[in-house]
Design an enzyme around this catalytic site. Sequence first.
Site, PDB file in Angstrom:
ATOM      1  N   GLY A   1      88.016  25.076  37.423  1.00 17.00           N
ATOM      2  CA  GLY A   1      87.867  26.532  37.469  1.00 17.00           C
ATOM      3  C   GLY A   1      88.258  27.112  36.127  1.00 17.00           C
ATOM      4  N   SER A   2      88.648  28.367  36.125  1.00 14.37           N
ATOM      5  CA  SER A   2      88.949  29.033  34.857  1.00 14.37           C
ATOM      6  C   SER A   2      90.310  28.577  34.321  1.00 14.37           C
ATOM      7  CB  SER A   2      88.953  30.544  35.067  1.00 14.37           C
ATOM      8  OG  SER A   2      89.987  30.865  35.972  1.00 14.37           O
TER       9      SER A   2
ATOM     10  N   GLY B   1      93.714  27.770  36.287  1.00 15.91           N
ATOM     11  CA  GLY B   1      94.241  26.414  36.066  1.00 15.91           C
ATOM     12  C   GLY B   1      95.702  26.438  35.630  1.00 15.91           C
TER      13      GLY B   1
ATOM     14  N   CYS C   1      80.159  25.480  32.613  1.00 12.12           N
ATOM     15  CA  CYS C   1      81.358  25.344  31.780  1.00 12.12           C
ATOM     16  C   CYS C   1      80.981  24.792  30.412  1.00 12.12           C
ATOM     17  CB  CYS C   1      82.372  24.450  32.464  1.00 12.12           C
ATOM     18  SG  CYS C   1      81.668  22.924  33.038  1.00 12.12           S
TER      19      CYS C   1
ATOM     20  N   ASN D   1      80.232  27.546  40.401  1.00 17.36           N
ATOM     21  CA  ASN D   1      79.045  27.375  39.542  1.00 17.36           C
ATOM     22  C   ASN D   1      78.356  26.023  39.737  1.00 17.36           C
ATOM     23  OD1 ASN D   1      81.085  25.989  38.154  1.00 17.36           O
ATOM     24  ND2 ASN D   1      80.129  26.355  36.175  1.00 17.36           N
TER      25      ASN D   1
ATOM     26  N   GLU E   1      90.251  20.798  35.127  1.00 11.56           N
ATOM     27  CA  GLU E   1      89.049  20.952  34.298  1.00 11.56           C
ATOM     28  C   GLU E   1      88.781  22.445  34.225  1.00 11.56           C
ATOM     29  OE1 GLU E   1      87.778  18.531  32.740  1.00 11.56           O
ATOM     30  OE2 GLU E   1      88.567  16.827  33.835  1.00 11.56           O
TER      31      GLU E   1
HETATM   32  P1  NAD Z   1      88.245  30.375  39.330  1.00 12.07           P
HETATM   33  O1  NAD Z   1      89.343  29.869  38.487  1.00 12.07           O
HETATM   34  O2  NAD Z   1      88.192  31.833  39.629  1.00 12.07           O
HETATM   35  O3  NAD Z   1      88.241  29.645  40.751  1.00 12.07           O
HETATM   36  C1  NAD Z   1      88.172  28.248  40.873  1.00 12.07           C
HETATM   37  C2  NAD Z   1      88.733  27.825  42.221  1.00 12.07           C
HETATM   38  O4  NAD Z   1      90.139  28.110  42.231  1.00 12.07           O
HETATM   39  C3  NAD Z   1      88.141  28.590  43.408  1.00 12.07           C
HETATM   40  O5  NAD Z   1      88.004  27.712  44.495  1.00 12.07           O
HETATM   41  C4  NAD Z   1      89.201  29.648  43.693  1.00 12.07           C
HETATM   42  O6  NAD Z   1      89.192  30.103  45.024  1.00 12.07           O
HETATM   43  C5  NAD Z   1      90.467  28.862  43.392  1.00 12.07           C
HETATM   44  N1  NAD Z   1      91.643  29.688  43.084  1.00 12.07           N
HETATM   45  C6  NAD Z   1      91.683  30.971  42.641  1.00 12.07           C
HETATM   46  N2  NAD Z   1      92.964  31.350  42.488  1.00 12.07           N
HETATM   47  C7  NAD Z   1      93.752  30.322  42.848  1.00 12.07           C
HETATM   48  C8  NAD Z   1      95.155  30.095  42.901  1.00 12.07           C
HETATM   49  N3  NAD Z   1      96.025  31.043  42.545  1.00 12.07           N
HETATM   50  N4  NAD Z   1      95.609  28.902  43.324  1.00 12.07           N
HETATM   51  C9  NAD Z   1      94.750  27.914  43.664  1.00 12.07           C
HETATM   52  N5  NAD Z   1      93.403  28.055  43.620  1.00 12.07           N
HETATM   53  C10 NAD Z   1      92.908  29.240  43.219  1.00 12.07           C
HETATM   54  O7  NAD Z   1      86.885  29.878  38.643  1.00 12.07           O
HETATM   55  P2  NAD Z   1      85.397  30.208  39.057  1.00 12.07           P
HETATM   56  O8  NAD Z   1      85.095  31.618  38.665  1.00 12.07           O
HETATM   57  O9  NAD Z   1      85.155  29.787  40.462  1.00 12.07           O
HETATM   58  O10 NAD Z   1      84.580  29.197  38.113  1.00 12.07           O
HETATM   59  C11 NAD Z   1      84.233  29.482  36.806  1.00 12.07           C
HETATM   60  C12 NAD Z   1      85.200  28.820  35.837  1.00 12.07           C
HETATM   61  O11 NAD Z   1      85.231  27.423  36.071  1.00 12.07           O
HETATM   62  C13 NAD Z   1      84.786  28.979  34.391  1.00 12.07           C
HETATM   63  O12 NAD Z   1      85.927  29.265  33.614  1.00 12.07           O
HETATM   64  C14 NAD Z   1      84.222  27.615  34.029  1.00 12.07           C
HETATM   65  O13 NAD Z   1      84.273  27.289  32.660  1.00 12.07           O
HETATM   66  C15 NAD Z   1      85.085  26.716  34.839  1.00 12.07           C
HETATM   67  N6  NAD Z   1      84.456  25.423  35.060  1.00 12.07           N
HETATM   68  C16 NAD Z   1      84.962  24.339  34.400  1.00 12.07           C
HETATM   69  C17 NAD Z   1      84.368  23.099  34.548  1.00 12.07           C
HETATM   70  C18 NAD Z   1      84.912  21.874  33.853  1.00 12.07           C
HETATM   71  O14 NAD Z   1      84.641  20.778  34.307  1.00 12.07           O
HETATM   72  N7  NAD Z   1      85.665  22.013  32.777  1.00 12.07           N
HETATM   73  C19 NAD Z   1      83.257  22.964  35.378  1.00 12.07           C
HETATM   74  C20 NAD Z   1      82.771  24.092  36.044  1.00 12.07           C
HETATM   75  C21 NAD Z   1      83.391  25.315  35.887  1.00 12.07           C
END
Ligand code: NAD
Length: 492
Positions: free
Chosen positions: A225-226, A230, A281, A149, A247
């Site tokens: 990420g989510s 996380g 996020c 995002n 995060e």
């Molecule tokens: P996601 O968790 O699906 O993926 C994030 C990253 O993790 C990607 O690069 C993905 O390939 C990787 N990933 C997936 N599975 C993994 C695993 N098992 N081991 C290691 N890495 C893995 O998230 P998304 O859909 O890409 O992003 C959206 C989410 O990110 C939302 O929940 C949003 O709130 C959050 N987000 C948080 C912040 C913050 O700073 N708090 C900022 C932006 C987005």
Amino acid sequence: MQLQHYFDGKFQTFENENYVGVFNPANGQKLATVPMASKGVVNEAVAIAKEAQKKWALVPAPKRADYLFAIGQKMKEKKEHLAQVLTKEMGKVIEEGRGEVQEGIDMAFYMAGEGRRLFGETTPSELANKFAMSVRAPIGVVGLITPWNFPVAIATWKSFPAIVAGNTVVWKPATETPMMAYEMAKIFDEVGLPNGVANVVFGSGSDVGTSLIEHPDVKVISFTGSTATGRKVAELGGHHLKKVSLEMGGKNAVIVMDDADLDLAVEGVLWSAFGTAGQRCTACSRVIVHKDIKEELEKRLLEEMGKLSIGDGLDESIKIGPVINKAALYKINSYVEIGQQEGAKLLTGGKILKEPPYDQGYFYEPTLFTDVAPNARIAQEEIFGPVVSLITVSSLEEAIEVNNSVQYGLSSSIFTNDINKAFQAQRDLDTGIVYVNAGTTGAEIHLPFGGTKGTGNGHRDSGIAALDVYTEWKSIYIDYSGKLQRAQIDTE
Ligand code: NAD
């Protein structure tokens, strides 16, 4: 276009790698193909980064910073191009694309300034003729795992402090948005960043992400990420005793009090709820409204929502772009169905846009629910789309309680003209970021960014606080007394 990994200062391809497509979410057009690295490729990149780090740590920090100045300058020169690529692969409207690139430029210059600070402390010793100080020491190879995002800003929040502090990085961007990482790799190359300092490896989370976390030479994992992912990253990282910065998700709320400037509140809600099609996020997905102004706020929100233009973000007149992919579209729609089953009142929206010109992309109508119970699923779970739930309350105390009732703690906001309420709110809202008389989005790069509870694990991106993720504190004692002095014992 076929993307290539970037490490050892070279763009690299490997035999027998799988490639997947990168598509424009506004129209389904194929933009590129991206390789999916194997564990072996990750191992190679980490080995390069490990060797490079030994030399990089010895480069004086102000010289390391010179590269960041050059990267910032190059990003500035290429700003429009980068913003166009960003909008094409991620979908956010071009104005926001430019804003995101600007965030990266700001971060480059800000962290370059750290090259001449990276302050430690000097402090008196309890013993005579002894000198005491603490310095920030680099940690080694840092693994970065980033979401789609914010395909560039988040990577700059993580990589620039890591690099200026003397670490090297291996960055795994999200599979949906590899093109911005490729653009950044080109910039690292163009400014002559020494080989192996910044490396990009494309691939899936389960393969490349996991390989980075498990690799013994990757000392820090910085993940955004989510919350579900996380948690997995933390579990695996914990097993391998890694320093892990997380995060994660949010369920952010705007509180609108009865004394608020309603015009301003409506603008703040619209911008933070529907900007980036609700896929920030920090996006506002709950509006906690005082009962005395609920009807008026609903009326004004409906009026203004009717004016929001939806479409391809490259068109300057568009305010809301597509969501990232089909899965996101259907996830959002399923939450709208859940909201209706839960008894919330759908005021507007609630549909996938399927007719031309929307039929080739992933567009969702801006959606507003009212009379939502604070504990309803649509008021508790992260939807990550243009869907807002109005929750009615009778007091500031109740508003704060509702705000804090979710598992997340990223951002919150209050619209009020009562300074006492504003101060009480900033103290009691349990989120890492609080806005007064502004929406829930709009973080500036020189302040810490992150959240409480299910949003984070105590670390922060951005600001000086980010340096704590990428450095170890080293305490140094220099005894120039010429004799053995024992702390806590030789006290007379
Ligand atoms: P996601 O968790 O699906 O993926 C994030 C990253 O993790 C990607 O690069 C993905 O390939 C990787 N990933 C997936 N599975 C993994 C695993 N098992 N081991 C290691 N890495 C893995 O998230 P998304 O859909 O890409 O992003 C959206 C989410 O990110 C939302 O929940 C949003 O709130 C959050 N987000 C948080 C912040 C913050 O700073 N708090 C900022 C932006 C987005």
